[in-house]
Design a protein around this motif. Structure first.
Motif, PDB file in Angstrom:
ATOM      1  N   ASP A  25      61.969  -3.708  22.173  1.00 29.16           N
ATOM      2  CA  ASP A  25      63.064  -3.672  23.140  1.00 29.16           C
ATOM      3  C   ASP A  25      64.075  -2.589  22.776  1.00 29.16           C
ATOM      4  O   ASP A  25      64.612  -1.907  23.654  1.00 29.16           O
ATOM      5  N   ALA A  26      64.332  -2.424  21.475  1.00 26.60           N
ATOM      6  CA  ALA A  26      65.347  -1.465  21.037  1.00 26.60           C
ATOM      7  C   ALA A  26      64.996  -0.047  21.473  1.00 26.60           C
ATOM      8  O   ALA A  26      65.829   0.676  22.033  1.00 26.60           O
ATOM      9  N   VAL A  27      63.757   0.373  21.223  1.00 23.81           N
ATOM     10  CA  VAL A  27      63.342   1.725  21.590  1.00 23.81           C
ATOM     11  C   VAL A  27      63.261   1.857  23.113  1.00 23.81           C
ATOM     12  O   VAL A  27      63.711   2.860  23.691  1.00 23.81           O
ATOM     13  N   GLY A  28      62.722   0.860  23.783  1.00 22.97           N
ATOM     14  CA  GLY A  28      62.606   0.911  25.237  1.00 22.97           C
ATOM     15  C   GLY A  28      63.958   1.036  25.917  1.00 22.97           C
ATOM     16  O   GLY A  28      64.156   1.882  26.805  1.00 22.97           O
ATOM     17  N   LEU A  29      64.909   0.222  25.515  1.00 25.43           N
ATOM     18  CA  LEU A  29      66.238   0.259  26.123  1.00 25.43           C
ATOM     19  C   LEU A  29      66.947   1.578  25.820  1.00 25.43           C
ATOM     20  O   LEU A  29      67.620   2.149  26.684  1.00 25.43           O
ATOM     21  N   ALA A  30      66.802   2.065  24.585  1.00 26.74           N
ATOM     22  CA  ALA A  30      67.462   3.320  24.211  1.00 26.74           C
ATOM     23  C   ALA A  30      66.893   4.493  24.998  1.00 26.74           C
ATOM     24  O   ALA A  30      67.650   5.356  25.474  1.00 26.74           O
ATOM     25  N   MET A  31      65.577   4.554  25.159  1.00 29.76           N
ATOM     26  CA  MET A  31      64.976   5.656  25.914  1.00 29.76           C
ATOM     27  C   MET A  31      65.326   5.563  27.398  1.00 29.76           C
ATOM     28  O   MET A  31      65.370   6.590  28.095  1.00 29.76           O
ATOM     29  N   ARG A  32      65.609   4.376  27.893  1.00 24.91           N
ATOM     30  CA  ARG A  32      66.071   4.231  29.283  1.00 24.91           C
ATOM     31  C   ARG A  32      67.512   4.716  29.440  1.00 24.91           C
ATOM     32  O   ARG A  32      67.909   5.136  30.529  1.00 24.91           O
ATOM     33  N   ASP A  33      68.288   4.660  28.369  1.00 29.01           N
ATOM     34  CA  ASP A  33      69.705   5.025  28.433  1.00 29.01           C
ATOM     35  C   ASP A  33      69.959   6.503  28.175  1.00 29.01           C
ATOM     36  O   ASP A  33      70.915   7.081  28.721  1.00 29.01           O
ATOM     37  N   VAL A  34      69.156   7.132  27.326  1.00 31.84           N
ATOM     38  CA  VAL A  34      69.429   8.526  26.935  1.00 31.84           C
ATOM     39  C   VAL A  34      68.978   9.476  28.045  1.00 31.84           C
ATOM     40  O   VAL A  34      67.802   9.486  28.425  1.00 31.84           O
ATOM     41  N   PRO A  35      69.886  10.294  28.571  1.00 32.95           N
ATOM     42  CA  PRO A  35      69.532  11.243  29.649  1.00 32.95           C
ATOM     43  C   PRO A  35      68.750  12.443  29.102  1.00 32.95           C
ATOM     44  O   PRO A  35      69.339  13.433  28.665  1.00 32.95           O
ATOM     45  N   ARG A  36      67.451  12.357  29.136  1.00 39.34           N
ATOM     46  CA  ARG A  36      66.618  13.393  28.504  1.00 39.34           C
ATOM     47  C   ARG A  36      66.817  14.761  29.152  1.00 39.34           C
ATOM     48  O   ARG A  36      66.612  15.794  28.498  1.00 39.34           O
ATOM     49  N   HIS A  37      67.206  14.797  30.414  1.00 44.11           N
ATOM     50  CA  HIS A  37      67.387  16.094  31.081  1.00 44.11           C
ATOM     51  C   HIS A  37      68.535  16.900  30.474  1.00 44.11           C
ATOM     52  O   HIS A  37      68.594  18.117  30.643  1.00 44.11           O
ATOM     53  N   GLU A  38      69.431  16.245  29.739  1.00 43.40           N
ATOM     54  CA  GLU A  38      70.490  16.987  29.052  1.00 43.40           C
ATOM     55  C   GLU A  38      69.942  17.808  27.888  1.00 43.40           C
ATOM     56  O   GLU A  38      70.586  18.739  27.408  1.00 43.40           O
ATOM     57  N   PHE A  39      68.737  17.462  27.438  1.00 39.80           N
ATOM     58  CA  PHE A  39      68.133  18.135  26.293  1.00 39.80           C
ATOM     59  C   PHE A  39      67.029  19.102  26.710  1.00 39.80           C
ATOM     60  O   PHE A  39      66.714  20.027  25.969  1.00 39.80           O
ATOM     61  N   VAL A  40      66.444  18.862  27.864  1.00 42.96           N
ATOM     62  CA  VAL A  40      65.299  19.663  28.307  1.00 42.96           C
ATOM     63  C   VAL A  40      65.667  20.623  29.426  1.00 42.96           C
ATOM     64  O   VAL A  40      65.106  21.702  29.529  1.00 42.96           O
TER      65      VAL A  40
END
Length: 251
Positions: A25-40
């Protein structure tokens, strides 16, 4: 399509049985929260499960990042060091779980350090400390660490990183050369767990990064050249020995 929707779809695909790389749950929830487009950058490609090259580094595919994060398994409040920060995405997910003020990241390439800082700030994780360092040396000023993540391959666990672990800390890294395995290493460099095969670029040392002004030969190439030279004779040495033998034969 909205980034939030794309992000949900990305994590859903990583949780499904076909990939199954997101298990907690920890990794799943965190990856749902982090806006990856800010990095890519591009929103559509940011949430596709593929890697790409950027400033001489590999931006990991989301599924690869998820494997690292699940192996690392940081907890809230853990002190974490990320070695090989790149553009900062994996660091951001760790910061979402452990807390940004508890996360430190280093990279040997200066432009990437600046970019990671900017990306993390834009994504809301500006408290993460990002510094330019040789990953082999770690970041001893803030040790010990509960978790250390090395995002590059090494034959053996770097001694400095192991020494900077807390008594019950863990180092997650790709270990090996041509054949690599993702491993969890504990104090004393003991391999605690293996997480399957991976393929990462080797860890860089000074002189090998893409932004080096003069890159005629790297330190690793210097060592290999010296080893080859020590095990063979050059042409002029053969000529001298041949002439010496001829002179001795005439006496």
């Amino acid at each position: 399509m909205e980034p939030d929707v794309l992000r949900e779809d990305m994590v859903d695909s990583l949780e499904y049985e076909a990939k199954g790389v997101v298990r907690s749950d920890a990794v799943g929830l965190a990856m749902r929260d982090v806006p990856r487009h800010e990095f890519v950058g591009d929103e559509d490609s940011a949430y596709a499960d593929r890697a790409h090259e950027h400033h001489g580094t590999t931006v990991l595919a989301p599924s690869t990042a998820a494997r690292l994060l699940e192996a690392l398994a940081p907890d809230e409040g853990d002190s974490v060091l990320v070695v090989g920060a790149g553009v900062g995405y994996t660091t951001a997910v760790v910061a979402e779980i452990a807390g940004a003020a508890n996360v430190h990241a280093i990279d040997i390439t200066r432009p990437l350090v600046y970019e990671a800082r900017s990306n993390l700030e834009s994504a809301g994780y500006g408290e993460v400390l990002v510094d330019k360092r040789n990953g082999m040396h770690g970041l001893p000023e803030y040790a010990p660490y509960d978790c250390v993540l090395l995002e590059a391959a090494a034959i053996e666990p770097p001694r400095a990183l192991v020494n900077q672990l807390a008594d019950d800390g863990r180092l997650v890294m790709p270990q090996g050369g041509g054949s690599q395995s993702l491993v969890t290493v504990g104090p004393g460099s003991r391999v605690l767990e293996r997480h399957g095969p991976v393929l990462f670029k080797p860890m860089l040392v000074e002189g090998e990064q893409a932004d080096t002004v003069e890159r005629n030969r790297t330190l690793r190439e210097d060592r290999e050249h010296a080893q080859r030279g020590a095990s063979r004779r050059h042409g002029w040495e053969h000529e001298w020995l041949d002439w010496d033998e001829r002179l001795q034969g005439r006496r």
